[in-house]
Scaffold this motif. Structure first.
Motif, short mmCIF file in Angstrom:
data_model
loop_
_atom_site.label_atom_id
_atom_site.label_comp_id
_atom_site.label_asym_id
_atom_site.label_seq_id
_atom_site.Cartn_x
_atom_site.Cartn_y
_atom_site.Cartn_z
N ARG A 61 0.86 -1.19 0.00
CA ARG A 61 0.00 0.00 0.00
C ARG A 61 0.90 1.24 0.00
O ARG A 61 2.01 1.20 0.53
CB ARG A 61 -0.91 0.02 1.24
CG ARG A 61 -1.82 -1.20 1.32
CD ARG A 61 -2.50 -1.29 2.67
NE ARG A 61 -3.55 -0.27 2.84
CZ ARG A 61 -4.23 -0.09 3.99
NH1 ARG A 61 -3.94 -0.83 5.06
NH2 ARG A 61 -5.15 0.84 4.07
N LEU A 62 0.40 2.30 -0.60
CA LEU A 62 1.17 3.56 -0.65
C LEU A 62 0.37 4.69 0.00
O LEU A 62 -0.81 4.87 -0.30
CB LEU A 62 1.47 3.93 -2.12
CG LEU A 62 2.07 5.33 -2.36
CD1 LEU A 62 3.41 5.52 -1.65
CD2 LEU A 62 2.23 5.60 -3.87
N PHE A 63 1.06 5.44 0.87
CA PHE A 63 0.47 6.61 1.52
C PHE A 63 1.33 7.83 1.21
O PHE A 63 2.56 7.75 1.24
CB PHE A 63 0.38 6.38 3.03
CG PHE A 63 -0.36 5.12 3.38
CD1 PHE A 63 -1.74 5.13 3.46
CD2 PHE A 63 0.33 3.92 3.56
CE1 PHE A 63 -2.43 3.96 3.75
CE2 PHE A 63 -0.35 2.75 3.83
CZ PHE A 63 -1.74 2.76 3.93
N GLU A 64 0.68 8.92 0.89
CA GLU A 64 1.43 10.12 0.53
C GLU A 64 0.76 11.36 1.11
O GLU A 64 -0.45 11.50 1.02
CB GLU A 64 1.51 10.24 -1.00
CG GLU A 64 2.33 11.42 -1.44
CD GLU A 64 2.65 11.39 -2.93
OE1 GLU A 64 2.07 10.54 -3.64
OE2 GLU A 64 3.45 12.21 -3.36
N MET A 65 1.57 12.22 1.71
CA MET A 65 1.06 13.45 2.31
C MET A 65 1.86 14.64 1.77
O MET A 65 3.08 14.64 1.86
CB MET A 65 1.21 13.38 3.83
CG MET A 65 0.70 14.63 4.54
SD MET A 65 1.20 14.69 6.29
CE MET A 65 2.93 15.12 6.15
N PRO A 66 1.17 15.63 1.20
CA PRO A 66 1.90 16.84 0.79
C PRO A 66 2.56 17.46 2.01
O PRO A 66 1.95 17.54 3.08
CB PRO A 66 0.81 17.77 0.24
CG PRO A 66 -0.41 16.92 0.09
CD PRO A 66 -0.28 15.75 1.02
N MET A 67 3.83 17.90 1.86
CA MET A 67 4.53 18.45 3.03
C MET A 67 4.27 19.94 3.15
O MET A 67 4.22 20.64 2.15
CB MET A 67 6.03 18.18 2.90
CG MET A 67 6.38 16.73 3.20
SD MET A 67 8.00 16.22 2.61
CE MET A 67 9.08 17.39 3.42
N PRO A 68 4.12 20.42 4.39
CA PRO A 68 3.89 21.86 4.58
C PRO A 68 5.06 22.70 4.08
O PRO A 68 4.87 23.82 3.62
CB PRO A 68 3.70 22.00 6.09
CG PRO A 68 4.09 20.70 6.70
CD PRO A 68 4.08 19.66 5.65
N PRO A 86 14.26 18.55 -4.80
CA PRO A 86 13.67 18.70 -3.47
C PRO A 86 12.49 17.74 -3.26
O PRO A 86 11.92 17.24 -4.23
CB PRO A 86 13.20 20.15 -3.45
CG PRO A 86 13.06 20.54 -4.87
CD PRO A 86 14.02 19.71 -5.66
N THR A 87 12.14 17.51 -2.01
CA THR A 87 11.01 16.66 -1.66
C THR A 87 9.85 17.55 -1.25
O THR A 87 9.99 18.40 -0.38
CB THR A 87 11.40 15.75 -0.46
OG1 THR A 87 12.52 14.97 -0.86
CG2 THR A 87 10.27 14.83 -0.06
N THR A 88 8.70 17.32 -1.89
CA THR A 88 7.53 18.15 -1.57
C THR A 88 6.41 17.34 -0.92
O THR A 88 5.44 17.89 -0.45
CB THR A 88 6.97 18.82 -2.84
OG1 THR A 88 6.70 17.80 -3.81
CG2 THR A 88 7.96 19.81 -3.42
N SER A 89 6.56 16.00 -0.94
CA SER A 89 5.56 15.20 -0.24
C SER A 89 6.23 14.02 0.45
O SER A 89 7.24 13.50 -0.02
CB SER A 89 4.48 14.69 -1.21
OG SER A 89 5.02 13.78 -2.11
N ALA A 90 5.67 13.63 1.59
CA ALA A 90 6.18 12.46 2.32
C ALA A 90 5.45 11.24 1.78
O ALA A 90 4.23 11.27 1.56
CB ALA A 90 5.92 12.62 3.80
N ARG A 91 6.21 10.18 1.55
CA ARG A 91 5.62 8.98 0.93
C ARG A 91 6.06 7.75 1.72
O ARG A 91 7.24 7.60 2.02
CB ARG A 91 6.15 8.90 -0.51
CG ARG A 91 5.30 8.08 -1.44
CD ARG A 91 5.82 8.19 -2.87
NE ARG A 91 5.72 9.53 -3.41
CZ ARG A 91 6.76 10.27 -3.81
NH1 ARG A 91 7.96 9.81 -3.75
NH2 ARG A 91 6.57 11.48 -4.29
N ILE A 92 5.13 6.90 2.07
CA ILE A 92 5.46 5.65 2.77
C ILE A 92 4.82 4.48 2.04
O ILE A 92 3.59 4.38 1.96
CB ILE A 92 4.98 5.67 4.24
CG1 ILE A 92 5.62 6.83 5.01
CG2 ILE A 92 5.34 4.34 4.92
CD1 ILE A 92 5.29 6.85 6.50
#
Ligand SMILES: [Mg+2]
Length: 377
Positions: free
Chosen positions: A9-16, A27-33
């Motif tokens: 499964r993939l979860f992704e959150m846009p980073m503040p 650069p990284t703009t979202s956290a992904r697990i």
């Protein structure tokens, strides 16, 4: 107990805030697990993550119908898979999570560990200007950390030395400072032209000795065994660290045989799972060297490595990825019910629930789950 399903499964959150790590050109703009779930016929579901997300679900082909406790056999199968497809080690982490849940014990206790907390070092990830980094270091120390790691990655290494000098002055001599040059491995090496040669590494390392740096990490390519050994022969007080993304015990043995490193940092989600990392920790200890695993993938990968570290001897520090405001516990652990934090003494505590002890937030899992699990970028 039998394994019934292996699912990614993939979860992704846009980073503040955008994060600019030294180890990649973009650069990284979202956290992904990416999570791998291993399901069983008894209703226990093991979870793993970290490493590199490559077709972990393929492990289901040989795990289906098997007993999760048959660990050595599974490690051998996963090693074969690693040879052909890519590193599947988060699957092995998920198997340990199942075993822990089935026996009612945290994984580190199953491995023989007694310490329920580890001294954390704040592992920063960005290059910042001198004043900004001094301010950040002061904040890190004020929060209770007893050690912090700086990144050295400027085109002119003298800039990084000046930052080190200013940070040492600001935090005093009681705080351990590590330096990570991040030249062991590259993402898009053609976009990263400033790799150090041996002479640069020796000169930079000698400067670091003047400021009492605790360890220097990855100053040269991870496979430059002779270069690392020669660099180490020039040093008196500075420890050399590396091996964070190496593949398997054979490479570690080469480091040990050639005298390349003082501090060994294999990450269980890259090197061969919790089982292999535990064996390597013992191999390193027997050689009179230090084990301190890399943890920087995501919160789940960090917790997996914490269990290995807590079951190992003489681990001075555990890496705690932390570079606010751009990389925070809330970002790193965004699917957890509560992010992991340090206590006022600078220790991070092992989760005490059975298995890895993860408490994932169902509402966040629902909110951030992505339909396309194959997406990497
Ligand atoms: Mg590193």
């Amino acid at each position: 107990m039998k394994i019934t399903q292996v699912k990614v499964r993939l979860f992704e959150m846009p980073m503040p805030k955008t994060f600019h790590p030294t180890w990649q050109p973009l650069p990284t703009t979202s956290a992904r697990i990416h999570i791998v779930e291993v399901h069983t016929d008894e209703g226990i579901v093991g979870v793993g993550s970290g490493g590199v997300p490559v077709r972990w679900e393929v492990a289901g082909l040989f795990l289906m119908g098997q007993d999760p406790f048959d660990m050595d056999r599974h490690v051998a199968q996963l090693r074969s898979m690693a040879f052909f497809i890519g590193r599947p080690w988060p699957v092995e982490v998920a198997l340990w999570d199942i075993i822990g849940q089935a026996t009612g014990q945290p994984v580190y206790r199953l491995l023989g560990g007694g310490a329920d907390k580890l001294k954390a070092y704040a592992s920063t990830g960005e290059l910042r200007g001198l004043e900004a980094r001094v301010e950040s270091a002061q904040q890190i120390v004020a929060e209770g950390f007893k050690a912090l790691k700086l990144r050295f990655h400027s085109a002119d290494v003298r800039e990084d030395i000046r930052t080190l000098e200013a940070v040492r002055k600001a935090v005093g001599d009681d705080i351990d400072i590590m330096v990570d040059a991040n030249w062991g491995w590259r993402i898009a090496p053609d976009l990263q032209p400033n790799r150090w040669d041996l002479k640069t590494a020796i000169a930079a390392a000698k400067e670091m000795e003047r400021y009492g740096v605790y360890w220097l990490e990855e100053p040269l390519d991870a496979y430059d065994y002779d270069g690392l050994a020669e660099l180490r022969s020039h040093l008196t007080t500075l420890r050399l660290a590396g091996a964070e993304l190496n593949r398997g015990p054979e490479e570690i043995r080469t480091y040990l045989d050639k005298g390349c490193l003082d501090v060994y940092q294999p990450d269980c989600t890259f090197i061969g799972g919790i089982s292999t990392a535990r064996k390597i920790a013992a191999q390193v200890e027997a050689a009179g060297k230090v084990f301190s695993p890399h943890t920087w993938t995501n919160g789940v990968g960090m917790v997996a490595n914490m269990h290995v570290a807590a079951a190992s001897s003489g681990v001075p520090y555990i890496e705690f990825p932390y570079d606010p405001p751009n990389w925070t516990p809330e970002t790193r652990d965004f699917i957890f019910a509560e992010p992991l934090r340090i206590d006022s003494e600078g220790y991070v505590h092992l989760p005490q629930k059975p298995g890895l002890g993860l408490e994932l937030d169902e509402e966040k899992l629902k909110r951030y789950e992505q339909a396309d699990t194959k997406r990497l970028i």
